[in-house]
Design an enzyme around this catalytic site. Structure first.
Site, PDB file in Angstrom:
ATOM      1  N   HIS A 178      -6.455   7.460   2.846  1.00 37.53           N
ATOM      2  CA  HIS A 178      -7.441   7.267   1.778  1.00 37.53           C
ATOM      3  C   HIS A 178      -7.288   5.913   1.097  1.00 37.53           C
ATOM      4  O   HIS A 178      -7.661   5.752  -0.067  1.00 37.53           O
ATOM      5  CB  HIS A 178      -7.381   8.407   0.755  1.00 37.53           C
ATOM      6  N   SER A 186      -3.810   9.582  -9.917  1.00 37.16           N
ATOM      7  CA  SER A 186      -3.889   8.123  -9.859  1.00 37.16           C
ATOM      8  C   SER A 186      -2.491   7.529  -9.778  1.00 37.16           C
ATOM      9  O   SER A 186      -1.565   8.013 -10.434  1.00 37.16           O
ATOM     10  CB  SER A 186      -4.601   7.589 -11.110  1.00 37.16           C
ATOM     11  N   TYR A 235     -15.263  15.723  -3.286  1.00 33.35           N
ATOM     12  CA  TYR A 235     -14.180  16.351  -4.046  1.00 33.35           C
ATOM     13  C   TYR A 235     -14.313  17.869  -4.112  1.00 33.35           C
ATOM     14  O   TYR A 235     -15.375  18.433  -3.860  1.00 33.35           O
ATOM     15  CB  TYR A 235     -14.156  15.793  -5.475  1.00 33.35           C
TER      16      TYR A 235
END
Length: 719
Positions: free
Chosen positions: A115, A280, A494
């Site tokens: 990703h 994150s 998502y």
């Protein structure tokens, strides 16, 4: 010398298990999939200005093939890419069938993307994901498909009797939840079972040759976005996952005495993703770029604007942050079966019927909400959309109506999501988003890999993992180690929990099949787990479309017309020479006249070399453009005249040996006469000296505190 800070190695080891797999064979393979390094939109942030312009580190497909005593095979491939597209996987299977017959199929091959948001795009067949990369681009698609297939071929060719060694533990300070208010909407009783609002577990599987006792491969899974490199970056990069993989491979090759450069290593290390949807790597958190104050926590805005709310850290810049988060994953992984089987099924996720809390519900045709356009704190959107929007906007409702106006049934099905893009009903030039989803479990000895077909949030992944674990145990398969492999086989945006969906932050607005999406996946993966445990075949009554034929005609990447350097000049000329001497910790830089990097992608090769002079006057290669300590930047200096420069940088590691060095640049140019084929060239800088420096002074200046691993890595050394 590899230097790790104290925080890097503060890791808790919770378990270590060795399995002598009876009759299990495994092999590893590795292929360059870097793709075009000039003027191709990157896949990930959907930022129009983010086009490739050089290389931070090369991208690779890392394959692991398995075969049991009964001849059943499977392959897991960790791909340095933003996502996997169905048409890409179908092409990989087509190539493999021509080489290896029916050994590998859609059912027993699992492709998992790291990703990274810093790779070239142009390989997706669903329109929504192809728009930001200007459609289809053959160079990218073919590089990925051929490279992935090649890595599996190499892995298959290297099958050998194998022992599996398992480790699991926690890695702290390597990720933060970027939607903490949504996480808090999950039931308190459920949250109380977990110490953190992100999954800190890392699962490590080491492959050891059963005959020699030597390790030859490693797989691990850890949930964190590879978005340390932000949306201003123009260099192709594997981000923190790629950094960690390279560090591990170079160290293991050095330990084995092979000491090869990246791209030629023998040990293969996979740093795969998991349930990273809301995780994150930018651990300093989001702040307002204009004021330095924290962003509004619910909407991720500054003064009502999303574009100023950006997360960063832990490093001084994105390259440093990539190194730090990659180094943490590398450090944790360093601490780190008797059958092969799988369960696989395509399902229409746009119309799944299920019972939730005694009530019959269903999933919906795909749609994206308003907050999708707001982006995230890792990369805000370009318009003034905000996260947490549950009401919509009259102007954008008008725009939406021109594209495809949702009917009342669709609006009610997705509620409380205000629909911005009614993608389930948008089909030109191809379907905008998938409806048919590939679901898959892969079993290697006691390890069961769940192929998540999108980005699952922390709690969503936990629920899937628990459902699979329970279904396996309920059907007699106890003691299985269940791991989540994120962004696998295809991309369907998502998946949030039902509770998180209500807040309609970015992840929820991008949950395309409505509020009950996760419940449908829990049901489906539980079904596959039961089938796996009981050795029951599961049939697919529907298959996804292969959009390759439809999307091929939609390519808007500008072609290369010609390259030029001017009169009395040559390609490869050094425009800016390096200084005459440097010390460890400094950066060497040089500039060359060059051609367009798309003339030749240099797959398996390099655009640069760092070389050291030997005692007999020869030269030895120290680093190439795959090394994380080098950077190749391509700069267009005059588009009309076709002129450009290559800027090459080398961060001198602290353990670099003193001596005489030079930089070399390799490339290809397209002649002005259009009927001529591209031609190769090279250029070499003046020699420069690298001096000894005080290690203690360097450590104090850079903030390092302890020396953990001694030894050169990959011909040089790695910071």
């Amino acid at each position: 010398m590899l230097l790790l800070s104290v925080a890097t190695v503060l890791v808790v080891l919770t378990s270590s298990t060795a399995v002598q797999a009876q009759g299990l064979e495994a092999g590893v393979g590795y292929a360059d999939i870097t793709g075009p390094a000039g003027e191709v939109p990157m896949m990930g942030y959907a930022e129009a200005s983010q086009k490739t312009a050089g290389i931070h580190m090369r991208l690779f497909a890392r394959a692991f093939a398995f075969r049991d005593a009964e001849g059943r095979s499977a392959a897991f491939v960790n791909v340095d890419a933003g996502m996997i597209s169905p048409m890409m996987k179908l092409k990989v299977i087509e190539i493999l069938k021509s080489k290896l017959g029916s050994t590998y199929t859609e059912a027993n091959v699992l492709l998992s993307a790291t990703h990274t948001h810093s790779g070239p795009g142009g390989y997706h067949g669903y329109t929504l994901y192809a728009i930001s990369t200007l459609g289809y681009f053959a160079d990218t698609f073919n590089t990925l498909a051929n490279g992935i297939a090649r890595s599996i071929e190499l892995a298959h060719a290297s099958l050998r009797p194998t022992k599996l060694q398992f480790n699991s533990g926690q890695l702290a300070n390597s990720g933060v939840n970027r939607s903490p208010t949504s996480y808090l909407l999950n039931p308190e009783s459920e949250r109380a079972r977990y110490e953190h609002n992100t999954d800190r577990d890392m699962t490590v599987v080491k492959l050891v040759d059963a005959n020699s006792g030597k390790p030859f491969g490693m797989l691990n899974w850890f949930a964190v976005h590879p978005t340390s490199m932000n949306n201003t970056n123009l260099l192709i990069s594997g981000d923190n996952k790629g950094w960690a993989a390279q560090a591990f491979e170079r160290f293991m090759d050095y330990q084995a005495g092979t000491n090869t450069l990246p791209g030629g290593q023998r040990f293969v290390a996979s740093f795969a993703n998991a349930n990273e949807g809301d995780v994150s790597p930018n651990t300093d958190g989001p702040r307002c770029m204009d004021t330095g104050e924290p962003c509004d926590i619910a909407t991720s805005t500054c003064g009502g604007k999303a574009k100023h709310c950006v997360a960063s850290g832990p490093g001084k810049d994105m390259l440093d942050s990539t190194r730090i988060i990659g180094l943490k994953q590398f450090g944790r992984a360093m601490l780190a079966v008797d059958s092969v089987s799988y369960s696989h099924q395509y399902v229409d996720m746009s119309n799944q019927q299920l019972t939730v809390n005694g009530r019959r519900v269903r999933t919906c045709p795909p749609a994206m909400g308003f907050s999708f356009a707001a982006g995230t704190t890792d990369g805000p959107g370009g318009f003034d959309f905000t996260q947490g929007d549950t009401s919509g906007n009259p102007f954008w409702n008008l725009v939406r109506g021109i594209l495809s106006k949702p009917n009342e049934e669709q609006i009610n099905c997705h509620s409380p999501k205000p629909i911005l893009l009614n993608t389930g009903y948008m089909t030109f030039p191809t379907d905008w988003q998938p409806k048919v989803i590939e679901t898959q479990l892969l079993k290697i000895g006691p390890l069961v890999i769940v192929a998540l077909p999108g980005e699952f949030t922390t709690m969503s992944g936990r629920r899937v993992r628990e459902a699979v674990q329970k279904a396996l145990a309920d059907n007699g398969m106890t003691g299985a180690k269940v791991v989540l492999s994120g962004v696998s086989n295809l991309y369907s945006s998502y998946v949030t929990t039902f509770e998180e969906y209500q807040a309609q932050r970015y992840e929820a607005a991008s949950t395309i099949f409505g509020p009950h999406t996760l419940s449908a996946y829990v049901q489906q993966f539980g079904k596959l787990a039961a089938a796996l445990a009981t050795n029951t075949a599961v049939q697919s009554e529907i298959h996804p479309p292969n959009n390759l034929g439809s999307i091929k005609g939609w390519s808007f990447v500008s072609p290369i017309v010609y390259d030029s350097v001017g009169i009395n000049r040559n390609f490869g000329d050094v425009v800016q020479q390096p200084a005459s001497s440097y010390s460890a910790g400094q950066t060497v830089s040089a500039k060359f006249r060059t051609g367009h990097p798309r003339n030749n992608m240099m797959l398996g090769g390099t655009f640069l070399l760092v070389q050291k002079k030997t005692e007999n006057g020869g030269w030895v290669d120290i680093c190439n453009d795959a090394c994380v300590e080098t950077r190749f930047s391509w700069i267009r200096t005059n588009g009309v005249l076709g002129r450009s420069e290559a800027h090459i940088e080398w961060d001198i590691p602290v353990c670099a040996q003193p001596g005489i060095y030079r930089l070399k640049h390799f490339g290809w140019y397209k002649p002005v006469l259009i009927w001529e084929s591209p031609k190769s060239f090279s250029g070499t800088t003046n020699e420069f000296t690298v001096k000894n420096s005080s290690l203690r002074r360097f450590l104090r200046r850079t903030g390092y505190t302890i020396d953990v691993i001694n030894g050169k890595i990959g011909g040089g050394c790695l910071l």
